[in-house]
Design a protein around this motif. Sequence first.
Motif, PDB file in Angstrom:
ATOM      1  N   LYS A   9     -21.175  -6.056  31.172  1.00  0.00           N
ATOM      2  CA  LYS A   9     -20.789  -4.744  30.649  1.00  0.00           C
ATOM      3  C   LYS A   9     -21.707  -4.317  29.504  1.00  0.00           C
ATOM      4  O   LYS A   9     -21.915  -3.117  29.271  1.00  0.00           O
ATOM      5  CB  LYS A   9     -19.336  -4.778  30.166  1.00  0.00           C
ATOM      6  CG  LYS A   9     -18.315  -4.886  31.295  1.00  0.00           C
ATOM      7  CD  LYS A   9     -16.899  -4.954  30.745  1.00  0.00           C
ATOM      8  CE  LYS A   9     -15.887  -5.106  31.884  1.00  0.00           C
ATOM      9  NZ  LYS A   9     -14.507  -5.268  31.369  1.00  0.00           N
ATOM     10  N   ASN A  36     -13.887 -19.771  31.075  1.00  0.00           N
ATOM     11  CA  ASN A  36     -13.908 -18.965  32.295  1.00  0.00           C
ATOM     12  C   ASN A  36     -15.257 -18.236  32.352  1.00  0.00           C
ATOM     13  O   ASN A  36     -15.419 -17.135  31.831  1.00  0.00           O
ATOM     14  CB  ASN A  36     -12.759 -17.955  32.291  1.00  0.00           C
ATOM     15  CG  ASN A  36     -12.657 -17.210  33.607  1.00  0.00           C
ATOM     16  OD1 ASN A  36     -13.654 -17.055  34.322  1.00  0.00           O
ATOM     17  ND2 ASN A  36     -11.472 -16.729  33.931  1.00  0.00           N
ATOM     18  N   GLN A  37     -16.232 -18.901  32.966  1.00  0.00           N
ATOM     19  CA  GLN A  37     -17.593 -18.379  32.931  1.00  0.00           C
ATOM     20  C   GLN A  37     -17.719 -17.033  33.628  1.00  0.00           C
ATOM     21  O   GLN A  37     -18.456 -16.156  33.170  1.00  0.00           O
ATOM     22  CB  GLN A  37     -18.567 -19.385  33.553  1.00  0.00           C
ATOM     23  CG  GLN A  37     -18.717 -20.655  32.730  1.00  0.00           C
ATOM     24  CD  GLN A  37     -19.927 -21.465  33.151  1.00  0.00           C
ATOM     25  OE1 GLN A  37     -20.413 -21.324  34.260  1.00  0.00           O
ATOM     26  NE2 GLN A  37     -20.408 -22.307  32.263  1.00  0.00           N
ATOM     27  N   SER A  38     -16.979 -16.838  34.716  1.00  0.00           N
ATOM     28  CA  SER A  38     -17.048 -15.557  35.425  1.00  0.00           C
ATOM     29  C   SER A  38     -16.627 -14.419  34.516  1.00  0.00           C
ATOM     30  O   SER A  38     -17.258 -13.351  34.496  1.00  0.00           O
ATOM     31  CB  SER A  38     -16.162 -15.582  36.670  1.00  0.00           C
ATOM     32  OG  SER A  38     -16.599 -16.561  37.574  1.00  0.00           O
ATOM     33  N   GLU A  39     -15.575 -14.653  33.731  1.00  0.00           N
ATOM     34  CA  GLU A  39     -15.074 -13.605  32.838  1.00  0.00           C
ATOM     35  C   GLU A  39     -16.079 -13.325  31.723  1.00  0.00           C
ATOM     36  O   GLU A  39     -16.322 -12.167  31.367  1.00  0.00           O
ATOM     37  CB  GLU A  39     -13.731 -14.039  32.251  1.00  0.00           C
ATOM     38  CG  GLU A  39     -13.066 -12.976  31.387  1.00  0.00           C
ATOM     39  CD  GLU A  39     -11.717 -13.428  30.865  1.00  0.00           C
ATOM     40  OE1 GLU A  39     -11.456 -13.256  29.672  1.00  0.00           O
ATOM     41  OE2 GLU A  39     -10.941 -13.993  31.681  1.00  0.00           O
ATOM     42  N   VAL A  40     -16.683 -14.399  31.187  1.00  0.00           N
ATOM     43  CA  VAL A  40     -17.655 -14.215  30.101  1.00  0.00           C
ATOM     44  C   VAL A  40     -18.874 -13.465  30.606  1.00  0.00           C
ATOM     45  O   VAL A  40     -19.367 -12.524  29.966  1.00  0.00           O
ATOM     46  CB  VAL A  40     -18.064 -15.579  29.498  1.00  0.00           C
ATOM     47  CG1 VAL A  40     -19.120 -15.377  28.403  1.00  0.00           C
ATOM     48  CG2 VAL A  40     -16.852 -16.288  28.920  1.00  0.00           C
ATOM     49  N   TYR A  41     -19.365 -13.868  31.777  1.00  0.00           N
ATOM     50  CA  TYR A  41     -20.528 -13.178  32.322  1.00  0.00           C
ATOM     51  C   TYR A  41     -20.208 -11.728  32.671  1.00  0.00           C
ATOM     52  O   TYR A  41     -21.072 -10.846  32.585  1.00  0.00           O
ATOM     53  CB  TYR A  41     -21.075 -13.918  33.549  1.00  0.00           C
ATOM     54  CG  TYR A  41     -21.990 -15.070  33.187  1.00  0.00           C
ATOM     55  CD1 TYR A  41     -23.195 -14.849  32.526  1.00  0.00           C
ATOM     56  CD2 TYR A  41     -21.649 -16.390  33.490  1.00  0.00           C
ATOM     57  CE1 TYR A  41     -24.031 -15.901  32.193  1.00  0.00           C
ATOM     58  CE2 TYR A  41     -22.479 -17.448  33.159  1.00  0.00           C
ATOM     59  CZ  TYR A  41     -23.663 -17.195  32.506  1.00  0.00           C
ATOM     60  OH  TYR A  41     -24.491 -18.228  32.156  1.00  0.00           O
ATOM     61  N   ALA A  42     -18.966 -11.468  33.062  1.00  0.00           N
ATOM     62  CA  ALA A  42     -18.570 -10.079  33.324  1.00  0.00           C
ATOM     63  C   ALA A  42     -18.646  -9.254  32.049  1.00  0.00           C
ATOM     64  O   ALA A  42     -19.082  -8.087  32.057  1.00  0.00           O
ATOM     65  CB  ALA A  42     -17.161 -10.040  33.912  1.00  0.00           C
ATOM     66  N   GLN A  43     -18.228  -9.855  30.913  1.00  0.00           N
ATOM     67  CA  GLN A  43     -18.325  -9.149  29.631  1.00  0.00           C
ATOM     68  C   GLN A  43     -19.790  -8.913  29.247  1.00  0.00           C
ATOM     69  O   GLN A  43     -20.148  -7.842  28.758  1.00  0.00           O
ATOM     70  CB  GLN A  43     -17.610  -9.945  28.535  1.00  0.00           C
ATOM     71  CG  GLN A  43     -16.096 -10.012  28.710  1.00  0.00           C
ATOM     72  CD  GLN A  43     -15.433 -10.776  27.576  1.00  0.00           C
ATOM     73  OE1 GLN A  43     -15.601 -10.425  26.411  1.00  0.00           O
ATOM     74  NE2 GLN A  43     -14.706 -11.823  27.911  1.00  0.00           N
TER      75      GLN A  43
END
Length: 910
Positions: free
Chosen positions: A37, A27-34
């Motif tokens: 942060k 889930n690239q969106s989730e990884v990039y969101a991390q």
Amino acid sequence: MASFQPNQEGINQIVGLLTEVHKPGANQSEVYAQLDKCRAYPDFNSYLAFIFASGEGLPIEVRQTAGLLLKNNIRTHFGGIAEDFRTFIKAALLPVLGHASRPLRHTAGTCAVTIVNQTGLGAWPELVAALAEGLDAAGDANRLEGALDLVYKIAEDQPLQMDASLPLAPGEAKPQRVADVLVPRVLALMGAPSPDLRALAVSTLNQLANVMPGALLTNMDNFLAGLFALALDASPAVRKAVCTGLVAMLMAVPERLEGNMTNLIEYMLKSTQDEDEGIAVEACEFWTAFCESEVDKDVLRPFLPRVLPVLLTNMAYEEFDEEVQEAEELEARALAGGPGAHKADRDDEIKPFVHKGTGHGEEAQEGEDDEDEDEGDGIVLWNLRRSSAAGLDMLSNHFGDELLPIILPIVQQRLHDADWRARESAILALGAVSQGCATGLAPFLPEMVAMLLPVLKDPRPMVRCISCWVLGRYAKWLLERADAGQRGELDSVMAGVCERCLDHNRRVQEAACGALATFLEEGEPERHMAPYMAAVLRTLAAALQTYGRKAMRNAYDSISTAAEEAPGLLSQPALAQIILPPLFHKLDTLPDGDRDLLPLMECLTTVVSKTGAQAEQFAASCFFRCIGLVERAEQAAASGAFDPDEAAEFIVCALDLISGLTEGLGVSIESLVGRSPLRDIVVRSCKDPDADIRQSGFALVGDLAKTCAPHIKPALAEVFHSALYNLEPQMVNQRTLSACNNAAWCMGELAIKCSGDELRPIALQALERLARILQVPTGALPRSLVENAAITLGRIAWVCPEPLAPHAHEFLGPWCAALRGIRDDIEKEHAFLGLCALLRLNPQGAGNCFTALCEAIVSWRHVGCEGLHNELIQLMQGYKEQLTQMGQWQAAMASLNPAVQQKLAAMCQL
């Protein structure tokens, strides 16, 4: 590497996330969101730099991702990175410029040029030294290629930085410029053994030629010799770069090429026919450049019988042209009917929306009208066909009718060719020479129009497209014929173009809308367009119901053009009611967040500002829809549910549409403003970090000040504070100029609705900011910003002259110089009333600026305001009396240009 020391736990955590990005199914969106942060940690970018530069055991793609994230963070937040971390990052990047992995060294170069964009080259002498060493590293291909690639990137993105000064070295009398260090080394690489290096070296120098640093001009003979030496290089990439360079030199230093011009023409003629299209396209640019250059044009005349047939040949579509294939596919689907006949346009087929913005007093950008967008495609791919047509256009403008004996026989033959591509290229040629050969073509024009009208229904879509474009090119002639009482051709053409606007093929729809816009722009509304406007608007209203997403942009553009060019017609109830209901229905049916709202709102902004009271029945729903859009976009961006840049687009378009409603409805907007949170929205917009939002916010403030100032007054201090902040020196830069321009303008609109007491707290701050803009050397800032600063200063002086008057001698000269260039209108009247008010209180303020004052006064063609005229008479007669008593009047008059003396005496009864 400086003082930063990463800990292993931090490295492992970030590497884990970077690795996760590349796992299948992640889930690239989730990884990039991390990862996003992690930006909260001050040393995050140092970790990225460390992993990118030193992670030798890691996969290349993980290190490259770290580098790309670092680049993005540098671009947006470099100013907020602590100096120690900046030093570490810069030092970490330098060794990677010569890395064995090409992706890594190129990513390092991208990071480096991003830093240069932020700080300039002069502030990073270590980079310049590393580049010099790399360019000299003949034995290390990786270092050499990495250094040259980065120099190319800098030359492409920031060519002016090549003239930056380096810190003074020990023993140097004056500092070196970056170009002094790098240009001679790049020149030497024109002879490199590797064709890739030769091509890159030439391309780098070509980029620098756009700004011509002193080091390149000094070495111009070496550069030209290098280009000629490579003219027959075995590498197509090198020959392509050589053609580009020779064209650039023709524009930059034509005198250096004149001695070789005959050979150069022969070379370019041969290269224009090269089997490598890249070479042919670059060489074909020579014909346009030749016409624009300062060389003797007669040297080309003997070559015209050879050049023109080549251009005409090149203007035919290739057999497998992508544009043709797309248009033919659309045609086949439409003719077949059934499912998929009108397949919805995909997102990737639609060019990104670029908002035009609301800039008060800003100059129109020249060159935006690209006549080579003949097929109506949103994204024009420059190719040999277009370059050849542009070359023919330019040659016809210079050599005129003498081209016709060469091209007409070829055109006539092709018009009857069985191959539609030949027929299409012949029609294109008639359009290309329409302006340059207008006199010679005049006798044939009725016959040409008669030929083109049936071709509007040709079975081939690209033939229909080009016929629309060519008829648009002859709009001026058709309108002149209508003026002479021969309206028949114009009647037929307008009917034919309107019919093609509703063609079943999207490409034809786009071309026809473009032609329609041309007629609207060329014609005078009442004289030419009035008989056709109902049919035009009905056609465009039908287009709103039938067009796909991509062609819809063209319909919006045509509707906007009709509103801009014929506002008097569109404000008529019968005509307004043809187009307003379908436009507002479209607004009502598109949901929030739909990007198709953006071009629609931009179109509506223009239309409602011109249709006036006719839009009133739709105003309330439109107004509150815009209010809701702004509030929801702000909330979505704040919560992270919406990309901030995308949210900004919706906010900007909504604010601009409210501005359009305000301009169109005038004081009638007051009832809507009074029962809305618009004032708070405007205050937030003027403070927003996004310059585009501030631009639209200030524009709306000015428009509201004109129509319902009492609703803005409670926020006066906040708005003035924001406007003044936007006029601080650090805020006036290329990216923010439109916001600064609108900030200056809206202050003036507010000022004339204020009392002296309301303006007094900010008068001196405004003077400081505005006077600084006026004192910038001529040409360094846009004329619109300087003129708005001059007008606003005058308006503040008119309402509240007392705080400003003692300082008049400090800014009167540049103020008068700016006022001199403003056209006669109500804004200029206000500015001069302020000038008179100031000098009434402080007549000595004119000081050494008496000449500038007199030249400003005589810049009026006619002073329509009797009160201002009397003020100017009293002012100048007062100066005459004072100077006469001092025995200086005759000398003061003698210092003026005779024409200024004469006009001043007549205007001011001297």
